[in-house]
Enzyme design. Sequence first.
Site, PDB file in Angstrom:
ATOM      1  N   ARG A 183      43.924  41.876  13.832  1.00 20.59           N
ATOM      2  CA  ARG A 183      44.494  43.003  14.566  1.00 20.59           C
ATOM      3  C   ARG A 183      45.273  43.901  13.606  1.00 20.59           C
ATOM      4  NH1 ARG A 183      48.360  41.736  17.198  1.00 20.59           N
ATOM      5  NH2 ARG A 183      48.320  39.485  16.909  1.00 20.59           N
ATOM      6  N   TYR A 206      36.964  43.849  15.529  1.00 20.47           N
ATOM      7  CA  TYR A 206      37.725  42.594  15.593  1.00 20.47           C
ATOM      8  C   TYR A 206      38.330  42.350  16.986  1.00 20.47           C
ATOM      9  CZ  TYR A 206      41.245  39.084  15.163  1.00 20.47           C
ATOM     10  OH  TYR A 206      41.986  37.956  15.394  1.00 20.47           O
ATOM     11  N   GLY A 207      38.247  41.129  17.434  1.00 22.42           N
ATOM     12  CA  GLY A 207      38.789  40.639  18.719  1.00 22.42           C
ATOM     13  C   GLY A 207      39.774  41.560  19.418  1.00 22.42           C
ATOM     14  N   LYS A 222      43.770  41.642  24.676  1.00 22.26           N
ATOM     15  CA  LYS A 222      45.158  42.059  24.477  1.00 22.26           C
ATOM     16  C   LYS A 222      45.422  43.465  25.035  1.00 22.26           C
ATOM     17  CE  LYS A 222      46.579  38.302  22.649  1.00 22.26           C
ATOM     18  NZ  LYS A 222      45.811  37.634  21.692  1.00 22.26           N
ATOM     19  N   HIS A 274      51.571  36.382  27.082  1.00 24.51           N
ATOM     20  CA  HIS A 274      50.768  35.803  25.991  1.00 24.51           C
ATOM     21  C   HIS A 274      50.986  34.283  26.008  1.00 24.51           C
ATOM     22  CE1 HIS A 274      49.816  35.993  21.367  1.00 24.51           C
ATOM     23  NE2 HIS A 274      48.766  35.659  22.062  1.00 24.51           N
ATOM     24  N   SER A 319      50.710  34.793  17.810  1.00 25.45           N
ATOM     25  CA  SER A 319      49.343  34.617  17.322  1.00 25.45           C
ATOM     26  C   SER A 319      49.308  33.607  16.181  1.00 25.45           C
ATOM     27  CB  SER A 319      48.815  35.963  16.833  1.00 25.45           C
ATOM     28  OG  SER A 319      48.910  36.898  17.873  1.00 25.45           O
ATOM     29  N   ALA A 320      48.315  32.736  16.230  1.00 26.90           N
ATOM     30  CA  ALA A 320      48.100  31.712  15.204  1.00 26.90           C
ATOM     31  C   ALA A 320      49.304  30.771  15.046  1.00 26.90           C
ATOM     32  CB  ALA A 320      47.720  32.339  13.862  1.00 26.90           C
ATOM     33  N   CYS A 321      49.968  30.467  16.168  1.00 27.79           N
ATOM     34  CA  CYS A 321      51.105  29.545  16.128  1.00 27.79           C
ATOM     35  C   CYS A 321      50.915  28.353  17.063  1.00 27.79           C
ATOM     36  CB  CYS A 321      52.393  30.286  16.455  1.00 27.79           C
ATOM     37  SG  CYS A 321      52.856  31.443  15.156  1.00 27.79           S
ATOM     38  N   LYS A 354      48.799  27.977  20.214  1.00 26.65           N
ATOM     39  CA  LYS A 354      48.490  27.982  21.653  1.00 26.65           C
ATOM     40  C   LYS A 354      47.188  27.239  21.948  1.00 26.65           C
ATOM     41  CE  LYS A 354      48.708  32.382  22.179  1.00 26.65           C
ATOM     42  NZ  LYS A 354      49.092  32.574  20.789  1.00 26.65           N
ATOM     43  N   ASP A 356      45.468  31.693  26.068  1.00 28.16           N
ATOM     44  CA  ASP A 356      46.010  32.898  25.416  1.00 28.16           C
ATOM     45  C   ASP A 356      46.763  33.825  26.362  1.00 28.16           C
ATOM     46  OD1 ASP A 356      46.181  34.243  22.848  1.00 28.16           O
ATOM     47  OD2 ASP A 356      44.885  35.799  23.666  1.00 28.16           O
ATOM     48  N   ASN A 384      42.016  34.086   8.936  1.00 26.30           N
ATOM     49  CA  ASN A 384      41.940  34.460  10.359  1.00 26.30           C
ATOM     50  C   ASN A 384      40.486  34.460  10.858  1.00 26.30           C
ATOM     51  OD1 ASN A 384      43.211  35.218  12.840  1.00 26.30           O
ATOM     52  ND2 ASN A 384      42.516  37.323  12.521  1.00 26.30           N
ATOM     53  N   SER A 385      39.639  33.621  10.229  1.00 25.76           N
ATOM     54  CA  SER A 385      38.285  33.520  10.773  1.00 25.76           C
ATOM     55  C   SER A 385      38.386  32.904  12.179  1.00 25.76           C
ATOM     56  CB  SER A 385      37.374  32.700   9.859  1.00 25.76           C
ATOM     57  OG  SER A 385      37.941  31.463   9.536  1.00 25.76           O
ATOM     58  N   ARG A 386      37.434  33.259  13.032  1.00 24.28           N
ATOM     59  CA  ARG A 386      37.576  32.954  14.468  1.00 24.28           C
ATOM     60  C   ARG A 386      36.282  32.430  15.066  1.00 24.28           C
ATOM     61  NH1 ARG A 386      42.641  33.946  17.345  1.00 24.28           N
ATOM     62  NH2 ARG A 386      43.964  34.715  15.698  1.00 24.28           N
ATOM     63  N   ASN A 430      52.261  16.254  20.274  1.00 20.85           N
ATOM     64  CA  ASN A 430      53.124  17.148  21.062  1.00 20.85           C
ATOM     65  C   ASN A 430      53.212  16.698  22.522  1.00 20.85           C
ATOM     66  OD1 ASN A 430      53.707  18.739  18.829  1.00 20.85           O
ATOM     67  ND2 ASN A 430      51.985  20.133  19.194  1.00 20.85           N
TER      68      ASN A 430
HETATM   69  P1  GTP Z   1      45.903  33.035  18.578  1.00 19.68           P
HETATM   70  O1  GTP Z   1      44.486  32.759  18.940  1.00 19.68           O
HETATM   71  O2  GTP Z   1      46.052  33.965  17.432  1.00 19.68           O
HETATM   72  O3  GTP Z   1      46.718  33.483  19.732  1.00 19.68           O
HETATM   73  O4  GTP Z   1      46.500  31.662  17.969  1.00 19.68           O
HETATM   74  P2  GTP Z   1      47.053  30.338  18.675  1.00 19.68           P
HETATM   75  O5  GTP Z   1      48.477  30.530  19.049  1.00 19.68           O
HETATM   76  O6  GTP Z   1      46.119  29.924  19.741  1.00 19.68           O
HETATM   77  O7  GTP Z   1      47.056  29.285  17.466  1.00 19.68           O
HETATM   78  P3  GTP Z   1      46.148  27.998  17.171  1.00 19.68           P
HETATM   79  O8  GTP Z   1      46.293  26.924  18.191  1.00 19.68           O
HETATM   80  O9  GTP Z   1      44.778  28.463  16.877  1.00 19.68           O
HETATM   81  O10 GTP Z   1      46.822  27.453  15.841  1.00 19.68           O
HETATM   82  C1  GTP Z   1      47.035  28.240  14.716  1.00 19.68           C
HETATM   83  C2  GTP Z   1      47.431  27.409  13.535  1.00 19.68           C
HETATM   84  O11 GTP Z   1      48.565  26.602  13.815  1.00 19.68           O
HETATM   85  C3  GTP Z   1      46.328  26.475  13.066  1.00 19.68           C
HETATM   86  O12 GTP Z   1      46.185  26.595  11.680  1.00 19.68           O
HETATM   87  C4  GTP Z   1      46.827  25.098  13.440  1.00 19.68           C
HETATM   88  O13 GTP Z   1      46.377  24.154  12.518  1.00 19.68           O
HETATM   89  C5  GTP Z   1      48.343  25.251  13.428  1.00 19.68           C
HETATM   90  N1  GTP Z   1      48.975  24.360  14.415  1.00 19.68           N
HETATM   91  C6  GTP Z   1      48.718  24.335  15.737  1.00 19.68           C
HETATM   92  N2  GTP Z   1      49.452  23.371  16.361  1.00 19.68           N
HETATM   93  C7  GTP Z   1      50.198  22.792  15.398  1.00 19.68           C
HETATM   94  C8  GTP Z   1      51.160  21.728  15.406  1.00 19.68           C
HETATM   95  O14 GTP Z   1      51.483  21.136  16.438  1.00 19.68           O
HETATM   96  N3  GTP Z   1      51.733  21.402  14.213  1.00 19.68           N
HETATM   97  C9  GTP Z   1      51.399  22.069  13.062  1.00 19.68           C
HETATM   98  N4  GTP Z   1      52.000  21.702  11.952  1.00 19.68           N
HETATM   99  N5  GTP Z   1      50.480  23.045  13.020  1.00 19.68           N
HETATM  100  C10 GTP Z   1      49.891  23.419  14.161  1.00 19.68           C
HETATM  101  C1  SPV Z   2      46.029  36.892  18.807  1.00 24.31           C
HETATM  102  O1  SPV Z   2      46.109  37.490  17.729  1.00 24.31           O
HETATM  103  O2  SPV Z   2      47.012  36.601  19.511  1.00 24.31           O
HETATM  104  C2  SPV Z   2      44.702  36.464  19.289  1.00 24.31           C
HETATM  105  C3  SPV Z   2      43.536  37.045  18.650  1.00 24.31           C
HETATM  106  O3  SPV Z   2      44.609  35.747  20.270  1.00 24.31           O
HETATM  107  S1  SPV Z   2      43.312  38.660  19.239  1.00 24.31           S
HETATM  108  O4  SPV Z   2      42.367  38.627  20.336  1.00 24.31           O
HETATM  109  O5  SPV Z   2      42.775  39.434  18.141  1.00 24.31           O
HETATM  110  O6  SPV Z   2      44.550  39.229  19.686  1.00 24.31           O
HETATM  111 MN    MN Z   3      46.587  35.106  21.079  1.00 22.39          MN
END
Ligand code: GTP
Ligand code: SPV
Ligand code: MN
Length: 597
Positions: A73, A208-209, A217, A237, A259-261, A263, A284, A379-381, A508
């Site tokens: 994004r 991109y997404g 979003k 979110h 994002s990427a934390c 979920k 999401d 950020n490959s998906r 968790n």
């Molecule tokens: P978006 O699709 O961008 O919204 O991302 P998301 O929030 O769904 O994140 P996702 O679950 O794909 O995880 C993103 C990153 O966080 C990955 O690299 C995981 O390996 C890492 N991760 C997820 N859960 C945990 C956890 O409980 N502990 C740790 N250390 N890393 C985690």
């Molecule tokens: C995020 O970035 O929170 C995602 C991927 O879930 S996107 O659809 O690009 O927003």
């Molecule tokens: Mn997201």
Amino acid sequence: MATPVEKWVEEQAKLTKPDKIWWCDGSEEEAHKLIEIGIKEEKINNVPIFQELNQKIWPKAYYHRSHPTDVARTEHLTYVCHPDLPSRQTGKDTAGPNNNWMEPNEAKSLMTKLSDGCMKGRTMYVLPYMMGNTDSPYAKACVQLTDNSYVAISMRIMTRMGKHIIEKIGNSENFVKGLHSCGDFDPNKRFIMHFPDEHLVWSIGSGYGGNALLGKKCFSLRIASWLGLKEGWLAEHMVIIGIQCPNGDMTYVLAAFPSACGKTNLAMLESTLPGYKVWTVGDDIAWINIGPDGRFYAINPEIGLFGVVPGTSMKTNPNMMKSLKADNFYPTLITNSALNTDTKEPWWEGLDGPVAKNLIDWQGNPWDSSEGTKAAHPNSRFTVSIYNSPTLSNEFDNPKGVPISAIIIGGRRTQRIPLIVEGFNWEHGVFIGTRTGSETTAAATGLKAGVRRDPMAMLPFCGYNMGDYFQHWLNIGRKASNPPKIFTANWFRVDENGNFLWPGFGENIRILKWIIDRVHNNVSAKETPIGLIPNYEDLELSGINLTKEMYDKLFAININEWKQEIDDIEKFLNQFGARMPKEIWAEFKDLKSKLYI
Ligand code: GTP
Ligand code: SPV
Ligand code: MN
């Protein structure tokens, strides 16, 4: 007589000048044709849009490589264009300091210039789709136009798409409009524009997404959050999960992480505690309404998962691996991973097994592991149907949604922030949400590394002034007779050697168990200046090695560090000036005094 949808499509075609217009029916047969076109005809940067993966190991899966500048994004190119209205102060104030703003007429004339003839030589795909179950009172009918088969196929995986939506819209003007073109992928001509009052998203220059799947979003958060403000609901979110206890009881929980934390991982968690099981409703986005019984009810408006590839493995997320390899919904897409040219298998950092040989990286170059570059883009998906998931909840399609008992709001913080904290009450919980920060990730380009405040994980997605958003949260909780408890979680705290203190992922469930125990008043909690934390003995830690010393580190509240945290929070909240609710400042002052600052 042309219907409003037909009229709108015709007008957009006049501007964008496609060779052909293709009204998509959402069928599997059509998806096969679109994939075929992506393999044989359409290209990005001279690379076919789709390449077939090894169908024996990855049935129904296809590989996509994006334009190299188009991998995440682009928040700096994303605008929310509220008009200047006497009743509402300026459009810029309505959008708030959390959004880029452009005057709507100016934005439209810029987009008109960029869109003139942008689909020449291409097909315009008309995608009728629904966010939410068609039978849900909360669902919204939408139409997106795009000139890219990858976007068309992705929308079919992510949304309820089909010609019956056109019939449902009929002669109504009431549908959400999305005009999308990849343009020439020039980042200097890339814009994602939102016109909230017109239910219109207009996006050019990216496939991109979050920039191109306009139901996600753009509509389901930025515009829907604005609708929610006016209509008394929340677009968030958030993950939606059902947690089943050994006695069979189900507790539904929402969780907001940036994002990427984490979920998607949480949404598909494989429990390590016997008798506990997590069921996926959403990974999401959650639309939340107050039900007749005064509780929060959440629906997931999507039907697909658009997830982060690197780090996904049988160890971290076995349910996702099973979904990706399921021979079920057609098709699954994998974007910007590395590719084993011998076996036609995708590969990424963190995948189980040894590093594959003969890899080309996400840009198509031979990859040498000794060079220290990433084979897969960070950020490959993947894009995969939620119906592929072995953890899909029975309640997934419930038009009313599921009743929510707790909300977790979190971020990625290697320092300072405890593993889990419970808010004292609704107001304090909302304050916890407003003060949440997170380290930035690869999900958005051009962000400064380090911590930024990301209230409720909505900073890039709230379609209006966040001061008003905080007030809306306070109001919604007060309107509900039985609002959920609010918690804040951080799976990412590290020790002095940089190792995660908490094992995370499937473990968790232990924290989810504590949350359920709190919801049902089964355990007490320890009061700290920042909220309530678990007693060591109340955490279910059998089977993992988590000593009291590690627990102390995971829950440490260091006053000097919190002085900096407080300064940072104050600076952030100050931006919203008079729109900041006084209750939030009262909570802020209370926290400061409890920390003796
Ligand atoms: P978006 O699709 O961008 O919204 O991302 P998301 O929030 O769904 O994140 P996702 O679950 O794909 O995880 C993103 C990153 O966080 C990955 O690299 C995981 O390996 C890492 N991760 C997820 N859960 C945990 C956890 O409980 N502990 C740790 N250390 N890393 C985690
Ligand atoms: C995020 O970035 O929170 C995602 C991927 O879930 S996107 O659809 O690009 O927003
Ligand atoms: Mn997201």
